[in-house]
Design an enzyme around this catalytic site. Structure first.
Site, mmCIF file in Angstrom:
data_model
loop_
_atom_site.group_PDB
_atom_site.id
_atom_site.type_symbol
_atom_site.label_atom_id
_atom_site.label_comp_id
_atom_site.label_asym_id
_atom_site.label_seq_id
_atom_site.Cartn_x
_atom_site.Cartn_y
_atom_site.Cartn_z
ATOM 1 N N VAL A 1 122.838 31.351 -1.298
ATOM 2 C CA VAL A 1 123.173 29.993 -1.637
ATOM 3 C C VAL A 1 122.133 29.007 -0.760
ATOM 4 C CG1 VAL A 1 124.773 28.268 -1.902
ATOM 5 C CG2 VAL A 1 125.447 30.643 -2.492
ATOM 6 N N ARG B 1 121.539 35.111 10.681
ATOM 7 C CA ARG B 1 121.716 36.069 11.872
ATOM 8 C C ARG B 1 120.505 36.562 12.430
ATOM 9 N NH1 ARG B 1 126.893 38.301 8.814
ATOM 10 N NH2 ARG B 1 125.337 38.294 7.348
ATOM 11 N N ARG C 1 114.054 38.126 9.077
ATOM 12 C CA ARG C 1 114.002 38.849 7.460
ATOM 13 C C ARG C 1 113.314 37.864 6.639
ATOM 14 N NH1 ARG C 1 120.254 39.215 5.854
ATOM 15 N NH2 ARG C 1 119.273 38.875 3.863
ATOM 16 N N LYS D 1 134.973 29.152 -0.565
ATOM 17 C CA LYS D 1 136.433 28.929 -1.173
ATOM 18 C C LYS D 1 137.469 29.624 -0.399
ATOM 19 C CE LYS D 1 133.640 32.136 -3.047
ATOM 20 N NZ LYS D 1 132.720 32.174 -4.099
ATOM 21 N N GLU E 1 132.279 21.329 -4.285
ATOM 22 C CA GLU E 1 131.821 21.514 -5.648
ATOM 23 C C GLU E 1 131.628 22.960 -5.642
ATOM 24 O OE1 GLU E 1 132.337 21.436 -8.954
ATOM 25 O OE2 GLU E 1 132.147 19.331 -8.593
ATOM 26 N N ILE F 1 129.361 25.067 -12.205
ATOM 27 C CA ILE F 1 130.078 24.260 -13.280
ATOM 28 C C ILE F 1 130.744 23.041 -12.260
ATOM 29 C CG2 ILE F 1 132.124 24.080 -14.673
ATOM 30 C CD1 ILE F 1 131.793 26.872 -15.241
ATOM 31 N N GLY G 1 122.991 39.111 -6.127
ATOM 32 C CA GLY G 1 123.573 37.891 -5.191
ATOM 33 C C GLY G 1 124.860 37.548 -5.456
ATOM 34 N N ASP H 1 138.894 36.569 -4.445
ATOM 35 C CA ASP H 1 138.142 35.269 -4.749
ATOM 36 C C ASP H 1 138.435 34.525 -5.674
ATOM 37 O OD1 ASP H 1 135.351 34.004 -4.259
ATOM 38 O OD2 ASP H 1 135.338 34.415 -6.449
ATOM 39 N N LYS I 1 139.816 30.306 -5.512
ATOM 40 C CA LYS I 1 139.398 29.125 -6.452
ATOM 41 C C LYS I 1 140.759 28.516 -7.327
ATOM 42 C CE LYS I 1 135.038 31.433 -6.880
ATOM 43 N NZ LYS I 1 134.095 32.442 -7.690
HETATM 44 P P1 NDP Z 1 124.790 35.612 1.922
HETATM 45 O O1 NDP Z 1 125.407 36.766 2.585
HETATM 46 O O2 NDP Z 1 123.754 35.742 1.006
HETATM 47 O O3 NDP Z 1 124.284 34.518 2.964
HETATM 48 C C1 NDP Z 1 125.088 34.260 4.156
HETATM 49 C C2 NDP Z 1 124.048 33.620 5.297
HETATM 50 O O4 NDP Z 1 124.854 33.227 6.358
HETATM 51 C C3 NDP Z 1 123.171 34.426 5.793
HETATM 52 O O5 NDP Z 1 121.838 33.860 5.787
HETATM 53 C C4 NDP Z 1 123.395 35.064 7.017
HETATM 54 O O6 NDP Z 1 122.414 35.419 7.983
HETATM 55 C C5 NDP Z 1 124.401 33.857 7.446
HETATM 56 N N1 NDP Z 1 125.213 33.899 8.499
HETATM 57 C C6 NDP Z 1 126.395 34.736 8.159
HETATM 58 N N2 NDP Z 1 127.044 34.622 9.080
HETATM 59 C C7 NDP Z 1 126.616 34.036 10.206
HETATM 60 C C8 NDP Z 1 126.593 33.847 11.814
HETATM 61 N N3 NDP Z 1 127.904 34.018 12.357
HETATM 62 N N4 NDP Z 1 125.951 33.061 12.473
HETATM 63 C C9 NDP Z 1 124.589 32.656 11.682
HETATM 64 N N5 NDP Z 1 124.365 32.914 10.487
HETATM 65 C C10 NDP Z 1 125.343 33.466 9.576
HETATM 66 O O7 NDP Z 1 126.113 34.662 1.305
HETATM 67 P P2 NDP Z 1 126.143 33.637 0.181
HETATM 68 O O8 NDP Z 1 124.849 32.855 0.140
HETATM 69 O O9 NDP Z 1 126.264 34.528 -1.156
HETATM 70 O O10 NDP Z 1 127.225 33.103 0.301
HETATM 71 C C11 NDP Z 1 127.686 32.053 1.006
HETATM 72 C C12 NDP Z 1 128.763 31.222 0.763
HETATM 73 O O11 NDP Z 1 128.825 30.514 -0.461
HETATM 74 C C13 NDP Z 1 130.196 31.945 0.895
HETATM 75 O O12 NDP Z 1 131.220 31.242 1.250
HETATM 76 C C14 NDP Z 1 130.408 32.467 -0.499
HETATM 77 O O13 NDP Z 1 131.630 32.783 -0.909
HETATM 78 C C15 NDP Z 1 129.859 31.128 -1.283
HETATM 79 N N6 NDP Z 1 129.224 31.083 -2.714
HETATM 80 C C16 NDP Z 1 128.672 32.105 -2.957
HETATM 81 C C17 NDP Z 1 127.954 32.225 -4.374
HETATM 82 C C18 NDP Z 1 126.856 33.227 -4.655
HETATM 83 O O14 NDP Z 1 126.704 33.124 -6.214
HETATM 84 N N7 NDP Z 1 126.432 34.062 -4.051
HETATM 85 C C19 NDP Z 1 128.411 31.410 -5.389
HETATM 86 C C20 NDP Z 1 129.539 30.213 -4.988
HETATM 87 C C21 NDP Z 1 129.858 30.187 -3.647
HETATM 88 P P3 NDP Z 1 121.435 36.747 7.508
HETATM 89 O O15 NDP Z 1 120.825 36.080 6.378
HETATM 90 O O16 NDP Z 1 120.479 36.710 8.753
HETATM 91 O O17 NDP Z 1 122.223 37.732 7.275
HETATM 92 N N1 HSE Z 2 131.436 36.129 -5.751
HETATM 93 C C1 HSE Z 2 131.686 34.775 -6.330
HETATM 94 C C2 HSE Z 2 131.743 35.273 -7.962
HETATM 95 C C3 HSE Z 2 130.592 33.981 -6.060
HETATM 96 O O1 HSE Z 2 131.127 36.308 -8.304
HETATM 97 O O2 HSE Z 2 132.292 34.172 -8.792
HETATM 98 C C4 HSE Z 2 130.766 32.619 -6.884
HETATM 99 O O3 HSE Z 2 132.059 31.981 -6.217
#
Ligand code: NDP
Ligand code: HSE
Length: 435
Positions: free
Chosen positions: A14, A45, A49, A105, A129, A136, A187, A201, A205
């Site tokens: 995201v 983290r 990467r 969420k 949102e 959506i 992803g 999850d 929501k």
């Molecule tokens: P990812 O695992 O792809 O990304 C998480 C990011 O956060 C990574 O860059 C990670 O670093 C970083 N991170 C995690 N913990 C730490 C920490 N303690 N300190 C510093 N950086 C940290 O997750 P998503 O992008 O998929 O999801 C992010 C959020 O969005 C979640 O809450 C998820 O529920 C929500 N979400 C996700 C959707 C999706 O389609 N994926 C859709 C809607 C909501 P590193 O990259 O180095 O590991």
């Molecule tokens: N893991 C969640 C899903 C990401 O598949 O719907 C979006 O909230």
């Protein structure tokens, strides 16, 4: 032009999608806000990467405090996920007068009451949102577009990964584990995919949607939750023979008795639009007492689809920053001192129709014994299918019941499962006509 500096906590699916869309649509965003929105810092983290976005002009750090303590950053985007440190970081950003946008969420469902209060105390916005149904704009629709209505019920496919798995299993006969792996590679899945598969999850929501619908504090612990891991290809096939699709549905409904909040696999007549929402797509039906049923559809997960919702919140905040705070929309759409504690109904008090599949010994009188127990418990049958045993296995009896109180169905099933001719616990899936 006014420059608005944004800092990211998290640069994964995201976060990376958000950086890409802010760059790609910079002109459109400026035309809508009068501001140039720039991502200046991002934390992850492991900053070595490879990323899905170009980070040449973004300062990268492994320390989230570098982002939230930067005095130039006005809006913090929490896109890291999880409970801690996300919660403490958001509270710290809020206490420093920064606006926050989150896609988390789990955090809103579990701690939203506290976080919204902190945002209100500090006169900043906490926007979310992207937390529900990916791209959506359902929060905006419910808080603003439907604000003339009393919401009666809502039902949604609100987990993209789960819907993707069910669709691939049905259309391609793919194995559960293979499709889950694909969803992770795309992803879509949560860091812990059990959240997607076991309905947690979707429950996060649904809890937020119910509060938006009925104007009540968030109450995640009261959401009844079942996942999709026990759905078999056999039930998908039999449901189709009966004219239904199996979907993982979140349902919230308010009646005089209280509020239902439940997430579980559900049979939906195949003629309903929502029964045909496939793959990673999500859809939410919201029934308002003035407008009637309305349907919101779009991608439920993925980098740029979710970024679309994140950035819509950033745009709102940019617009608000040039207005007075009292013009902003309340976090749950109702004034905070107007939120009502409502009784949440236990699952035993819920009334739905049921799909039942019984594995039985192939001998005379079995069907009669089953229907007698159902009749004695006041349960009517809408449809019946009987499948002959194959290769020494049991015969299958599939029943669709009329609406029944959950507790009555459970007592009837207890009796049925104790019959000599029944070999295994019944498979039961709720049915919703969504009318
Ligand atoms: P990812 O695992 O792809 O990304 C998480 C990011 O956060 C990574 O860059 C990670 O670093 C970083 N991170 C995690 N913990 C730490 C920490 N303690 N300190 C510093 N950086 C940290 O997750 P998503 O992008 O998929 O999801 C992010 C959020 O969005 C979640 O809450 C998820 O529920 C929500 N979400 C996700 C959707 C999706 O389609 N994926 C859709 C809607 C909501 P590193 O990259 O180095 O590991
Ligand atoms: N893991 C969640 C899903 C990401 O598949 O719907 C979006 O909230």
């Amino acid at each position: 032009m006014n420059v608005v500096k944004v800092g990211l906590l998290g640069l994964g699916t995201v976060g990376g999608g958000t950086v890409n869309v802010i760059k790609k649509n910079a002109n459109e965003i400026a035309r809508r806000t009068g501001c140039k929105v720039v991502v200046t810092k991002a934390c992850a983290r492991d900053i070595s990467r490879p990323r899905i976005c170009n980070t040449d002009d973004v300062e990268l750090t492994t320390n989230p405090n570098d982002v939230i303590n930067d005095p130039d950053i006005q809006i913090v985007l929490e896109l890291m996920g999880g409970d801690e440190p996300a919660k403490s970081l958001i509270l710290s950003a809020i206490s420093q007068g920064k606006h926050v946008v989150t896609a988390n969420k789990a955090l809103i469902a579990n701690h939203g009451n506290e976080l919204f209060a902190a945002a209100a105390d500090n006169n900043v916005t906490l926007a979310y949102e992207a937390a529900i149904a990916g791209g959506i704009p359902i929060v905006k629709a419910m808080r603003e577009g439907l604000s003339a209505n009393k919401i009666e019920w809502l039902a949604g496919i609100i987990n993209g990964t789960g819907n993707f798995i069910l669709t691939e299993m049905r259309d391609k006969g793919s194995a559960f584990a293979d499709v889950l792996k694909e969803a992770q590679e795309l992803g879509y899945a949560e860091a812990d995919p059990e959240y997607d598969v076991e309905g947690i999850d979707a429950a996060h929501k649904l809890c937020i949607l119910a509060s938006l619908a009925f104007g009540m504090p968030l109450n995640f612990k009261k959401v009844y939750t079942e996942g999709i891991s026990k759905i078999t290809p056999l039930d998908v096939t039999y449901a189709e023979e009966l004219g239904y699709r199996i979907k993982h549905l979140g349902v919230a409904r308010k009646s005089d008795k209280g509020v239902e909040m439940r997430v579980h696999p559900t049979l939906i007549p195949e003629t309903r639009l929502i029964a045909n929402v496939d793959g990673v797509m999500n859809a939410v039906v919201v029934k308002g007492n003035a407008v009637g049923p309305t349907l919101y559809y779009g991608p439920g997960a993925g980098a740029e689809a979710t970024a679309s919702a994140v950035i819509a919140d950033v745009v709102d905040i940019c617009r608000q920053m040039s207005q007075s705070a009292e013009n902003s929309v309340p976090s749950l759409g109702f004034l905070s001192d107007e939120l009502q504690e409502l009784a949440i109904l236990p699952i035993e008090e819920i009334v739905t129709a049921y799909y039942l599949r019984l594995s039985v010994k192939d001998k005379p009188g079995v069907m009669a014994a089953i229907t007698t127990v159902l009749a004695n418990n006041g349960i009517s049958i809408e449809a019946v299918l009987q499948k002959e045993p194959k290769h020494g296995s049991n015969a299958q009896i599939i029943l669709l019941t009329d609406n029944v109180l959950e507790s009555s169905l459970l007592s009837a099933l207890k009796e049925i499962e104790s019959l000599d001719s029944i070999n295994e616990p019944a498979i039961r899936i709720r049915v919703e006509s969504l009318q």
